[in-house]
Design a protein around this motif. Structure first.
Motif, PDB file in Angstrom:
ATOM      1  N   GLY A 114      80.237 -46.375 -28.672  1.00  0.00           N
ATOM      2  CA  GLY A 114      80.902 -45.563 -29.678  1.00  0.00           C
ATOM      3  C   GLY A 114      82.401 -45.766 -29.746  1.00  0.00           C
ATOM      4  N   THR A 115      83.000 -46.278 -28.682  1.00  0.00           N
ATOM      5  CA  THR A 115      84.440 -46.519 -28.705  1.00  0.00           C
ATOM      6  C   THR A 115      84.825 -47.636 -29.668  1.00  0.00           C
ATOM      7  OG1 THR A 115      84.200 -48.018 -26.813  1.00  0.00           O
ATOM      8  CG2 THR A 115      84.728 -45.717 -26.335  1.00  0.00           C
ATOM      9  N   ALA A 116      83.854 -48.442 -30.099  1.00  0.00           N
ATOM     10  CA  ALA A 116      84.163 -49.515 -31.049  1.00  0.00           C
ATOM     11  C   ALA A 116      84.649 -48.950 -32.373  1.00  0.00           C
ATOM     12  CB  ALA A 116      82.928 -50.394 -31.259  1.00  0.00           C
ATOM     13  N   PHE A 117      84.138 -47.793 -32.788  1.00  0.00           N
ATOM     14  CA  PHE A 117      84.567 -47.214 -34.053  1.00  0.00           C
ATOM     15  C   PHE A 117      86.014 -46.725 -33.980  1.00  0.00           C
ATOM     16  CE2 PHE A 117      79.944 -46.750 -33.923  1.00  0.00           C
ATOM     17  CZ  PHE A 117      79.601 -47.339 -35.122  1.00  0.00           C
ATOM     18  N   ILE A 118      86.447 -46.297 -32.812  1.00  0.00           N
ATOM     19  CA  ILE A 118      87.850 -45.916 -32.664  1.00  0.00           C
ATOM     20  C   ILE A 118      88.745 -47.137 -32.839  1.00  0.00           C
ATOM     21  CG2 ILE A 118      89.536 -44.885 -31.105  1.00  0.00           C
ATOM     22  CD1 ILE A 118      87.286 -43.352 -29.797  1.00  0.00           C
ATOM     23  N   GLY A 119      88.339 -48.255 -32.234  1.00  0.00           N
ATOM     24  CA  GLY A 119      89.107 -49.482 -32.403  1.00  0.00           C
ATOM     25  C   GLY A 119      89.151 -49.940 -33.852  1.00  0.00           C
ATOM     26  N   ALA A 145      94.874 -40.592 -39.657  1.00  0.00           N
ATOM     27  CA  ALA A 145      93.673 -40.129 -40.353  1.00  0.00           C
ATOM     28  C   ALA A 145      92.553 -41.158 -40.244  1.00  0.00           C
ATOM     29  CB  ALA A 145      94.001 -39.853 -41.818  1.00  0.00           C
ATOM     30  N   CYS A 146      92.885 -42.440 -40.346  1.00  0.00           N
ATOM     31  CA  CYS A 146      91.856 -43.485 -40.212  1.00  0.00           C
ATOM     32  C   CYS A 146      91.315 -43.540 -38.785  1.00  0.00           C
ATOM     33  CB  CYS A 146      92.442 -44.839 -40.602  1.00  0.00           C
ATOM     34  SG  CYS A 146      92.786 -45.024 -42.365  1.00  0.00           S
ATOM     35  N   ALA A 147      92.214 -43.428 -37.795  1.00  0.00           N
ATOM     36  CA  ALA A 147      91.761 -43.493 -36.403  1.00  0.00           C
ATOM     37  C   ALA A 147      90.805 -42.352 -36.075  1.00  0.00           C
ATOM     38  CB  ALA A 147      92.973 -43.475 -35.469  1.00  0.00           C
ATOM     39  N   VAL A 148      91.116 -41.146 -36.559  1.00  0.00           N
ATOM     40  CA  VAL A 148      90.255 -39.997 -36.267  1.00  0.00           C
ATOM     41  C   VAL A 148      88.999 -40.030 -37.135  1.00  0.00           C
ATOM     42  CG1 VAL A 148      90.116 -37.478 -36.273  1.00  0.00           C
ATOM     43  CG2 VAL A 148      92.209 -38.608 -35.519  1.00  0.00           C
ATOM     44  N   ALA A 153      82.745 -41.428 -35.624  1.00  0.00           N
ATOM     45  CA  ALA A 153      81.382 -41.978 -35.623  1.00  0.00           C
ATOM     46  C   ALA A 153      80.906 -42.257 -34.208  1.00  0.00           C
ATOM     47  CB  ALA A 153      81.340 -43.258 -36.461  1.00  0.00           C
ATOM     48  N   GLY A 154      81.825 -42.564 -33.289  1.00  0.00           N
ATOM     49  CA  GLY A 154      81.450 -42.828 -31.902  1.00  0.00           C
ATOM     50  C   GLY A 154      80.916 -41.598 -31.186  1.00  0.00           C
ATOM     51  N   PRO A 155      81.681 -40.484 -31.114  1.00  0.00           N
ATOM     52  CA  PRO A 155      81.129 -39.274 -30.490  1.00  0.00           C
ATOM     53  C   PRO A 155      79.866 -38.759 -31.173  1.00  0.00           C
ATOM     54  CG  PRO A 155      83.519 -39.112 -30.668  1.00  0.00           C
ATOM     55  CD  PRO A 155      83.109 -40.351 -31.411  1.00  0.00           C
ATOM     56  N   ALA A 156      79.781 -38.901 -32.497  1.00  0.00           N
ATOM     57  CA  ALA A 156      78.564 -38.461 -33.193  1.00  0.00           C
ATOM     58  C   ALA A 156      77.357 -39.288 -32.767  1.00  0.00           C
ATOM     59  CB  ALA A 156      78.773 -38.548 -34.706  1.00  0.00           C
ATOM     60  N   ALA A 157      77.550 -40.600 -32.605  1.00  0.00           N
ATOM     61  CA  ALA A 157      76.442 -41.454 -32.161  1.00  0.00           C
ATOM     62  C   ALA A 157      76.050 -41.139 -30.718  1.00  0.00           C
ATOM     63  CB  ALA A 157      76.831 -42.918 -32.297  1.00  0.00           C
ATOM     64  N   ASP A 158      77.033 -40.888 -29.849  1.00  0.00           N
ATOM     65  CA  ASP A 158      76.715 -40.531 -28.465  1.00  0.00           C
ATOM     66  C   ASP A 158      75.959 -39.210 -28.397  1.00  0.00           C
ATOM     67  OD1 ASP A 158      77.965 -42.838 -27.634  1.00  0.00           O
ATOM     68  OD2 ASP A 158      79.881 -41.848 -27.200  1.00  0.00           O
ATOM     69  N   TRP A 159      76.394 -38.233 -29.188  1.00  0.00           N
ATOM     70  CA  TRP A 159      75.680 -36.946 -29.210  1.00  0.00           C
ATOM     71  C   TRP A 159      74.260 -37.127 -29.729  1.00  0.00           C
ATOM     72  CZ3 TRP A 159      73.448 -34.437 -33.372  1.00  0.00           C
ATOM     73  CH2 TRP A 159      72.963 -33.148 -33.115  1.00  0.00           C
ATOM     74  N   MET A 186      77.964 -35.233 -39.432  1.00  0.00           N
ATOM     75  CA  MET A 186      79.197 -35.234 -38.650  1.00  0.00           C
ATOM     76  C   MET A 186      80.019 -36.489 -38.915  1.00  0.00           C
ATOM     77  SD  MET A 186      77.609 -33.845 -35.040  1.00  0.00           S
ATOM     78  CE  MET A 186      79.050 -34.390 -34.119  1.00  0.00           C
ATOM     79  N   THR A 187      79.354 -37.635 -38.989  1.00  0.00           N
ATOM     80  CA  THR A 187      80.059 -38.903 -39.182  1.00  0.00           C
ATOM     81  C   THR A 187      80.752 -38.967 -40.528  1.00  0.00           C
ATOM     82  OG1 THR A 187      78.483 -40.032 -37.730  1.00  0.00           O
ATOM     83  CG2 THR A 187      79.777 -41.396 -39.234  1.00  0.00           C
ATOM     84  N   TRP A 188      79.980 -38.770 -41.585  1.00  0.00           N
ATOM     85  CA  TRP A 188      80.548 -38.929 -42.928  1.00  0.00           C
ATOM     86  C   TRP A 188      81.391 -37.734 -43.329  1.00  0.00           C
ATOM     87  CZ3 TRP A 188      80.295 -43.733 -43.864  1.00  0.00           C
ATOM     88  CH2 TRP A 188      79.207 -44.490 -43.435  1.00  0.00           C
ATOM     89  N   GLY A 189      81.088 -36.544 -42.814  1.00  0.00           N
ATOM     90  CA  GLY A 189      81.936 -35.387 -43.100  1.00  0.00           C
ATOM     91  C   GLY A 189      83.318 -35.526 -42.488  1.00  0.00           C
ATOM     92  N   ALA A 190      83.386 -36.017 -41.240  1.00  0.00           N
ATOM     93  CA  ALA A 190      84.687 -36.230 -40.601  1.00  0.00           C
ATOM     94  C   ALA A 190      85.490 -37.301 -41.329  1.00  0.00           C
ATOM     95  CB  ALA A 190      84.493 -36.617 -39.135  1.00  0.00           C
ATOM     96  N   LEU A 191      84.810 -38.373 -41.767  1.00  0.00           N
ATOM     97  CA  LEU A 191      85.517 -39.428 -42.499  1.00  0.00           C
ATOM     98  C   LEU A 191      86.051 -38.904 -43.823  1.00  0.00           C
ATOM     99  CD1 LEU A 191      86.357 -42.363 -42.823  1.00  0.00           C
ATOM    100  CD2 LEU A 191      84.078 -42.854 -43.728  1.00  0.00           C
ATOM    101  N   ALA A 192      85.236 -38.132 -44.551  1.00  0.00           N
ATOM    102  CA  ALA A 192      85.687 -37.592 -45.830  1.00  0.00           C
ATOM    103  C   ALA A 192      86.854 -36.629 -45.649  1.00  0.00           C
ATOM    104  CB  ALA A 192      84.518 -36.898 -46.539  1.00  0.00           C
ATOM    105  N   LEU A 193      86.782 -35.768 -44.631  1.00  0.00           N
ATOM    106  CA  LEU A 193      87.843 -34.790 -44.410  1.00  0.00           C
ATOM    107  C   LEU A 193      89.151 -35.472 -44.020  1.00  0.00           C
ATOM    108  CD1 LEU A 193      88.758 -31.859 -44.140  1.00  0.00           C
ATOM    109  CD2 LEU A 193      87.900 -31.871 -41.787  1.00  0.00           C
ATOM    110  N   CYS A 194      89.082 -36.410 -43.081  1.00  0.00           N
ATOM    111  CA  CYS A 194      90.305 -37.086 -42.635  1.00  0.00           C
ATOM    112  C   CYS A 194      90.913 -37.938 -43.747  1.00  0.00           C
ATOM    113  CB  CYS A 194      90.008 -37.940 -41.408  1.00  0.00           C
ATOM    114  SG  CYS A 194      89.591 -36.996 -39.929  1.00  0.00           S
ATOM    115  N   THR A 195      90.064 -38.590 -44.534  1.00  0.00           N
ATOM    116  CA  THR A 195      90.574 -39.380 -45.648  1.00  0.00           C
ATOM    117  C   THR A 195      91.217 -38.487 -46.696  1.00  0.00           C
ATOM    118  OG1 THR A 195      88.789 -40.959 -45.254  1.00  0.00           O
ATOM    119  CG2 THR A 195      89.987 -41.166 -47.306  1.00  0.00           C
ATOM    120  N   ALA A 196      90.656 -37.306 -46.926  1.00  0.00           N
ATOM    121  CA  ALA A 196      91.247 -36.372 -47.879  1.00  0.00           C
ATOM    122  C   ALA A 196      92.608 -35.881 -47.393  1.00  0.00           C
ATOM    123  CB  ALA A 196      90.303 -35.198 -48.114  1.00  0.00           C
ATOM    124  N   ILE A 197      92.717 -35.597 -46.110  1.00  0.00           N
ATOM    125  CA  ILE A 197      94.003 -35.141 -45.571  1.00  0.00           C
ATOM    126  C   ILE A 197      95.041 -36.257 -45.667  1.00  0.00           C
ATOM    127  CG2 ILE A 197      95.183 -34.391 -43.478  1.00  0.00           C
ATOM    128  CD1 ILE A 197      92.610 -32.965 -42.662  1.00  0.00           C
TER     129      ILE A 197
END
Length: 301
Positions: A114-119, A145-148, A153-159, A186-197
Motif C-alpha cells: 500500500g505504500t506504493a500509492f503514497i509514492g 492534496a495529491c499525496a494524501v 488507497a494504501g491504508p484502505a487496501a490494507d484494511w 474510502m479510496t475514491w472518497g478520499a481522492l475526491a475530497l482531497c482533490t476538491a480541497i
C-alpha cells in the motif's frame, strides 16, 4: 462563487472518473501486454526476464492510464481558466514511474504494497505542482492534496485485506461484499475530497501576473526522459533481484570424529579386547579368538 464551485467539483469528478475507468482494467491490460511481449520473444524467457517483461508492461499500461487522467484534468483546468502546457505528459510519466517504481521499492524494502500509492501521489503532486507554480500561489497545497488523496488507497487496501481475512476466519462470508464496497468508497472518497480541497485552493489563489513560460519545451522533455532513463534501470534491477532465485547455501563442513582407540587390556584372558580402555573394569571386554591357533590342551586329571 458559483462558477468556481462548479469548476472545483468538475476537477474532482474528472480526477476520480479519469483514474477509475482505466484502473479497473489495468490488471487485465498488464496481463494482455505481458502475454504479447512474451510471445514475441524468440527464445524461452527465464524467470528474471519474465519479471522484467512484467515490469515493462506495467509501465506502459500505467502510462496510458496517466495520460487519460491528465487529459481529463487538463480539460477541467482549461475550462477554469488555467493554461497548463505539458500537463498530460508529466501526469503520464508521474503515474507510471511513481506507482511502478514505488511498488518495486516497497518489495525490495519488505514494506507494505500500500505504500506504493503514497509514492505515486508524491510523484504526481510534484510533477503537476511544478506546472501550477506559474499560475497559482502556493502550489505546495496541491502537492499535499495529491499525496494524501492518492496515498489513502494504501491504508484502505490494507484494511480491506485484514477485514477480509478476519471475516473468512469467522465464517462471515456475507460481509465480504460490504468490505470491498467500503474499501472502494474510502479510496475514491478520499481522492475526491482531497482533490476538491486542492482545486479550491489553486482556483482561489490565481496569480494576477502569470510567470513567463520557458522559451522552449526541449529542457522539459529532456528532464522527463532523464527521469525515465534513471528510474527504468532501477526498477528493472529491483525486479531482477526479486525474481532471481536465492543462492544455494553451502553445506556445513563435516567434522571428522576420531575413532575410539582399541587397547589391549593387560592380563585379560585369551586376548580379550577392551575398546577405549587401558585397564580392567572400565567396560565389558570383547574376546577375539584366533581360529587358526591350536586348541589349548585339556588336562585330564
Amino acid at each position: 462563487m458559483g462558477s468556481r464551485l462548479v469548476h472545483v467539483l468538475a476537477l474532482s469528478g474528472v480526477t476520480v472518473l479519469g483514474l477509475l475507468v482505466p484502473w479497473l482494467q489495468a490488471d487485465a491490460w498488464v496481463q494482455l501486454l505481458e502475454t504479447v511481449l512474451g510471445s514475441a520473444a524468440i527464445w524461452r524467457l527465464s524467470v528474471v526476464e519474465q519479471g522484467v517483461v512484467h515490469r515493462l508492461a506495467e509501465l506502459a499500461v500505467f502510462a496510458v492510464a496517466g495520460a487519460m487522467l491528465g487529459n481529463a484534468q487538463a480539460f477541467a483546468l482549461r475550462r477554469a481558466g488555467l493554461q497548463v502546457p505539458g500537463w498530460v505528459g508529466r501526469t503520464a510519466m508521474a503515474v507510471a514511474v511513481g506507482l511502478v517504481g514505488s511498488r518495486a521499492l516497497a518489495v525490495a524494502l519488505a514494506l507494505s504494497p500500500g505504500t506504493a500509492f503514497i509514492g505515486m501521489g508524491v510523484a504526481l503532486g510534484l510533477a503537476q505542482g511544478w506546472l501550477l507554480r506559474r499560475e497559482v500561489h502556493g502550489a505546495a497545497v496541491w502537492v499535499a492534496a495529491c499525496a494524501v488523496g492518492y496515498g489513502m488507497a494504501g491504508p484502505a487496501a490494507d484494511w480491506r485485506d485484514q477485514a477480509w481475512k478476519a471475516a473468512v476466519d469467522l465464517g462471515a462470508t456475507w460481509r465480504l461484499s460490504s468490505i470491498v464496497i467500503t474499501a472502494q468508497a474510502m479510496t475514491w472518497g478520499a481522492l475526491a475530497l482531497c482533490t476538491a480541497i486542492g482545486g479550491a485552493f489553486i482556483l482561489s489563489s490565481l496569480r494576477a501576473q502569470v510567470l513567463p513560460a520557458p522559451g522552449s519545451r526541449t529542457p522539459g522533455a529532456v528532464g522527463r526522459f532523464a527521469v525515465l532513463g534513471l528510474a527504468l534501470p532501477l526498477m528493472v534491477a529491483l525486479e531482477a533481484r526479486e525474481r532471481s532465485p536465492a543462492p544455494l547455501a553451502a553445506p556445513p563442513p563435516r567434522l571428522m570424529q576420531p575413532r575410539p582407540a582399541r587397547t589391549w587390556a593387560p592380563g585379560t584372558p585369551d586376548g580379550a579386547l577392551s575398546p577405549g580402555c587401558a585397564g580392567r573394569g572400565c567396560g565389558p571386554a570383547r574376546t577375539y579368538r584366533n581360529e587358526d591357533a591350536p586348541p589349548s590342551p585339556v588336562v585330564v586329571p
